[in-house]
Write a protein that holds these residues in place. Structure first.
Motif, short mmCIF file in Angstrom:
data_model
loop_
_atom_site.label_atom_id
_atom_site.label_comp_id
_atom_site.label_asym_id
_atom_site.label_seq_id
_atom_site.Cartn_x
_atom_site.Cartn_y
_atom_site.Cartn_z
N ARG A 299 -18.24 31.20 1.24
CA ARG A 299 -17.74 33.03 0.63
C ARG A 299 -17.35 33.60 2.13
NH1 ARG A 299 -13.99 30.85 -2.25
NH2 ARG A 299 -13.39 33.37 -2.36
N VAL A 300 -18.58 33.22 2.27
CA VAL A 300 -18.81 34.07 4.19
C VAL A 300 -17.67 33.81 5.20
CG1 VAL A 300 -20.65 33.99 5.34
CG2 VAL A 300 -21.30 34.73 3.21
N LEU A 301 -18.79 32.16 4.96
CA LEU A 301 -16.88 31.54 6.09
C LEU A 301 -15.64 31.51 5.53
CD1 LEU A 301 -19.16 27.68 6.62
CD2 LEU A 301 -18.76 30.24 8.25
N ILE A 302 -14.97 31.42 4.41
CA ILE A 302 -14.24 31.43 4.03
C ILE A 302 -13.46 32.95 4.27
CG2 ILE A 302 -12.36 31.88 2.39
CD1 ILE A 302 -13.83 29.22 1.20
N GLY A 303 -14.28 33.92 3.82
CA GLY A 303 -14.27 35.55 3.97
C GLY A 303 -13.91 35.79 5.72
N LEU A 304 -14.19 35.12 6.46
CA LEU A 304 -14.39 35.57 8.15
C LEU A 304 -13.19 34.42 8.25
CD1 LEU A 304 -18.22 34.11 8.91
CD2 LEU A 304 -17.12 36.72 9.16
N ILE A 305 -12.45 33.73 8.04
CA ILE A 305 -11.71 33.08 8.29
C ILE A 305 -10.49 34.09 7.73
CG2 ILE A 305 -9.54 31.59 7.52
CD1 ILE A 305 -12.38 29.74 8.45
N ASP A 306 -10.46 34.61 6.42
CA ASP A 306 -9.12 35.26 5.99
C ASP A 306 -9.57 37.30 6.59
OD1 ASP A 306 -8.54 32.97 4.83
OD2 ASP A 306 -9.42 33.65 2.80
N PHE A 411 -17.51 27.25 20.44
CA PHE A 411 -17.34 28.58 20.03
C PHE A 411 -18.77 28.97 19.88
CE2 PHE A 411 -15.60 27.88 15.88
CZ PHE A 411 -17.06 28.43 15.10
N PHE A 412 -19.08 30.91 20.17
CA PHE A 412 -20.19 30.93 20.51
C PHE A 412 -21.48 31.83 19.27
CE2 PHE A 412 -19.02 29.39 24.72
CZ PHE A 412 -19.13 27.84 24.24
N ASN A 413 -19.59 32.36 18.96
CA ASN A 413 -20.74 33.54 17.83
C ASN A 413 -20.16 32.55 16.45
OD1 ASN A 413 -22.01 35.00 19.28
ND2 ASN A 413 -20.15 35.06 20.61
N ILE A 414 -20.38 32.45 15.32
CA ILE A 414 -20.25 32.67 14.19
C ILE A 414 -18.68 33.80 13.23
CG2 ILE A 414 -21.69 33.66 12.39
CD1 ILE A 414 -20.21 30.55 11.81
N GLU A 415 -19.08 34.70 14.02
CA GLU A 415 -18.15 35.89 13.70
C GLU A 415 -16.16 35.53 14.82
OE1 GLU A 415 -20.92 36.71 14.99
OE2 GLU A 415 -21.97 37.50 13.34
N ASP A 416 -16.94 34.35 15.15
CA ASP A 416 -14.94 33.89 15.81
C ASP A 416 -14.52 33.36 15.16
OD1 ASP A 416 -15.24 36.48 18.12
OD2 ASP A 416 -16.63 34.87 19.53
N ILE A 417 -15.31 32.39 14.09
CA ILE A 417 -14.60 31.34 13.47
C ILE A 417 -13.68 31.21 12.99
CG2 ILE A 417 -15.22 31.81 11.11
CD1 ILE A 417 -15.74 28.87 10.34
N GLU A 418 -12.72 32.74 12.53
CA GLU A 418 -11.36 33.57 12.37
C GLU A 418 -10.30 32.85 13.86
OE1 GLU A 418 -7.62 35.39 12.89
OE2 GLU A 418 -9.59 36.29 14.34
N TYR A 419 -10.69 32.30 15.02
CA TYR A 419 -10.24 32.04 15.69
C TYR A 419 -10.07 31.26 16.50
CZ TYR A 419 -9.42 37.12 18.46
OH TYR A 419 -9.07 38.70 18.51
N ALA A 420 -10.97 30.33 15.49
CA ALA A 420 -11.23 29.45 15.64
C ALA A 420 -9.83 27.81 14.80
CB ALA A 420 -12.85 28.62 15.47
N HIS A 421 -10.19 29.26 13.41
CA HIS A 421 -9.62 27.65 12.36
C HIS A 421 -7.79 28.30 12.75
CE1 HIS A 421 -7.03 28.74 8.54
NE2 HIS A 421 -7.55 27.90 8.52
N ARG A 422 -7.75 29.46 13.70
CA ARG A 422 -6.18 29.74 14.34
C ARG A 422 -5.91 28.93 15.72
NH1 ARG A 422 -6.26 36.17 15.68
NH2 ARG A 422 -4.51 35.06 16.31
N GLN A 423 -7.27 28.86 16.00
CA GLN A 423 -7.09 27.34 17.39
C GLN A 423 -6.87 25.83 16.26
OE1 GLN A 423 -10.04 27.58 19.76
NE2 GLN A 423 -9.72 28.89 20.83
N ALA A 424 -7.81 25.85 15.62
CA ALA A 424 -7.41 23.89 14.38
C ALA A 424 -5.84 24.08 14.36
CB ALA A 424 -8.46 24.05 13.70
N SER A 425 -5.48 25.26 13.63
CA SER A 425 -4.35 24.93 12.79
C SER A 425 -3.53 24.85 13.99
CB SER A 425 -4.12 26.59 11.78
OG SER A 425 -5.29 26.76 10.85
N VAL A 426 -3.24 25.71 14.75
CA VAL A 426 -2.12 25.62 16.32
C VAL A 426 -1.87 24.22 15.97
CG1 VAL A 426 -1.58 26.46 18.18
CG2 VAL A 426 -2.21 28.41 16.29
N ALA A 427 -2.91 23.62 17.40
CA ALA A 427 -3.65 22.30 17.05
C ALA A 427 -3.36 21.19 16.21
CB ALA A 427 -4.56 22.02 18.06
N TYR A 428 -2.88 20.75 14.89
CA TYR A 428 -2.50 20.07 13.39
C TYR A 428 -0.70 20.36 14.42
CZ TYR A 428 -2.08 17.51 10.28
OH TYR A 428 -1.96 16.24 9.37
N ALA A 429 -0.61 21.82 14.18
CA ALA A 429 1.43 22.20 13.86
C ALA A 429 1.95 21.50 15.24
CB ALA A 429 0.92 23.57 13.74
#
Length: 558
Positions: A299-306, A411-429
């Motif tokens: 829930r933390v990872l999902i919360g950080l992403i959202d 990436f190096f800070n888990i708090e940046d997982i939101e950026y990482a999720h956007r990157q992965a989504s854009v890469a796939y799209a």
């Protein structure tokens, strides 16, 4: 609801909801009926009943014809002179009988009538009570249909709560196995004071006292069984609370609680269970989709992403259950399931992702996507190299299942997982232009992993690109790190690479231009390839590096 014409309260009338037009309207329990009648002067009602009504009909003066199958679960609104005939003809029916004074009707003297009759002293016209009972059935039908639509569309639990707030009328919350908040009634305030539900909203998890009470008084009794529990008010909470732990395949998955501040307990239990049936349906679907992947800290990872608000203490406490705090670098992979893939195949794919990165991976579901967080406790720059991830995904997922991944940069800070999720989504799209480029370079369009570092150039060419994401991407590039190292050490590695690439990777020409020995150039190039697990033979790598060089020139840092 249909047009009504009246000939006075006692005269014959034609009703759109009359006995010849009895309606199948939801599933109204006896307790729900009593709650609706509470504001009126009820002269008599059976103490309890398990009856549930599927049909409603009003009979103001004369009894018409009604299909016996419909009458079996029907509720009738009528006067005393009609009630006896209705109860005789339709033995499974109930009657709300309107009387003019406080005298109880004689039909209550008959045993087979008294447990099927509610008597109300009539103080308003007949149509008022008819409209009121119609609204009871229709509102319940609308609510149940809306909940079913959420379930059918695989909606979220917070959506189910939001459309149920008016019917439930009380604060409700859903937590996970770690008692972390997942969803709650945003339109209904929790009780004030020391009941602990305000604490739940502010801290995203239950207080230690409430966790102890739930574990001791609910979960200890439930023992892997879905059961409804009523906890009476005590020193820790001022109102009765309905608890429902959700177990699926003997696994404790979610916990639902409703604070019963308004309404009778019997009534609230009935409508709460209507809500719970839909919650369990969503949970079952979630469980099948995730194949038991869910953990409380997900829930933390999902919360950080959202971008959900969470306190630092909450995040730290949840992630302490994992190896994430000790990790030094991360990559996020996104796998998008096709709606045509079976549950069994999805299960096998998820099991395969658990083997990525030698098992140093946390797979979890985010909406309909399978995300895999790769991590490494090593400071080695090649620990999560693009080449390694590319090969891993190809061997374990792409080749056996035909599913490619979108991948973030390192990436190096888990708090940046939101950026990482956007990157992965854009890469796939944006996989189509990258696949076309890959095919022109390698003769094959098969790409196991669409890496954002290679998609960035296409993303910048789109009209709607996010400048924050672009800035983040450049800040986490290899050349940006090398430029910072050059600044600190007083070296010129970045300049050497720039000249090397612009000289078509000719070491001799590069050495002449920067006035160093050719072997020095080759040494540094080989060192960089080994350090980052890259190859300057890769056209994709070179095109991304040229983009990074132009960014550094733009920033006047080269």
């Amino acid at each position: 609801m249909g047009e009504k014409t009246y000939a006075g309260d006692e005269g014959e009338a034609s009703f759109g909801f009359g006995i010849n037009a009895a309606l199948r309207l939801g599933d109204v329990s006896y307790n729900m009926l009593l709650e609706k009648l509470r504001p009126f002067e009820v002269l008599y009602s059976p103490e309890s009943s398990s009856t549930r009504f599927s049909w409603y009909a009003s009979v103001p003066s004369k009894m018409g014809y009604l299909d016996h199958r419909r009458g079996r679960k029907a509720l009738f609104l009528c006067h005393e002179e009609v009630a006896g005939d209705l109860l005789d003809v339709y033995p499974g029916s109930y009657c709300v009988v309107l009387v003019d004074d406080d005298a109880l009707p004689e039909l209550l003297n008959r045993k087979n009538y008294r447990h099927r009759v509610i008597v109300i002293r009539q103080s308003k016209r007949f149509y008022f009570y008819d409209s009121m009972l119609q609204s009871l059935f229709v509102n319940d039908l609308i609510w149940e249909n809306e909940m079913d639509r959420v379930v059918y569309n695989r909606g979220r639990l917070d959506r189910l709560i939001s459309l149920s707030e008016e019917m439930l009328g009380n604060f409700i919350c859903i937590t996970d196995t770690g008692f972390n908040l997942i969803a709650y009634s945003r339109g209904i305030e929790p009780p004030q004071g020391g009941d602990g539900y305000r604490y739940l909203i502010e801290n995203n998890c239950y207080s230690a006292d409430l966790i102890h009470e739930i574990e001791d008084r609910v979960l200890a009794v439930a023992k892997k069984q879905n059961q409804l529990f009523l906890l009476e008010p005590n020193e820790s909470h001022s109102y009765p609370v309905l608890h429902y732990p959700v177990f699926i395949d003997n696994a404790y998955l979610f916990h639902v609680a409703m604070v019963c501040k308004t309404g009778s307990i019997e009534y609230l239990q009935d409508i709460f269970m209507k809500f719970i049936r839909r919650v369990v349906s969503i949970c079952n679907d979630f469980w099948k989709t995730t194949v038991n992947l869910e953990a409380s800290w997900h829930r933390v990872l999902i919360g950080l992403i959202d971008g959900e608000p969470m306190t630092d203490e909450y995040v730290d406490a949840q992630l302490a259950k994992t190896a994430i705090p000790a990790a030094r670098q991360f990559r996020l992979l996104l796998f998008r399931f096709s709606s045509h893939k079976s549950y069994q195949e999805r299960s096998r794919i998820i099991e395969a992702t658990k083997e990525l990165n030698n098992g140093f991976v946390y797979p979890f579901m985010h909406k309909d996507d399978l995300l895999a967080l790769l991590f490494s406790t090593s400071t080695n720059d090649a620990a999560l190299s693009g080449a390694g991830v590319f090969g891993d995904v190809g061997e374990l997922v792409f080749q056996p299942f035909g599913i490619a991944a979108g991948a973030s940069q390192v990436f190096f800070n888990i708090e940046d997982i939101e950026y990482a999720h956007r990157q992965a989504s854009v890469a796939y799209a944006m996989r189509v232009p990258l696949r076309n480029e890959y095919e022109s370079l390698n003769g094959s369009p098969d790409v196991p992993c669409y890496a954002f570092e290679h998609v960035l150039k296409y993303y910048i060419l789109t009209e709607g690109f996010d400048s924050d994401l672009v800035d983040f991407s450049f800040e986490h590039s290899i050349l940006k790190r090398l430029a910072e190292e050059d600044r600190i050490a007083g070296t010129n590695i970045v300049q050497m690479v720039w000249v090397y690439l612009n000289s078509d990777r000719n070491a001799t020409e590069t050495s002449k231009l920067i006035h160093v020995h050719r072997n020095t150039v080759l040494y540094h190039i080989a060192r960089l390839e080994k350090r980052f697990d890259i190859s300057f033979e890769s056209a994709l790598l070179r095109s991304r590096m040229m983009l990074d060089f132009h960014r550094l020139l733009l920033e006047n840092k080269l």
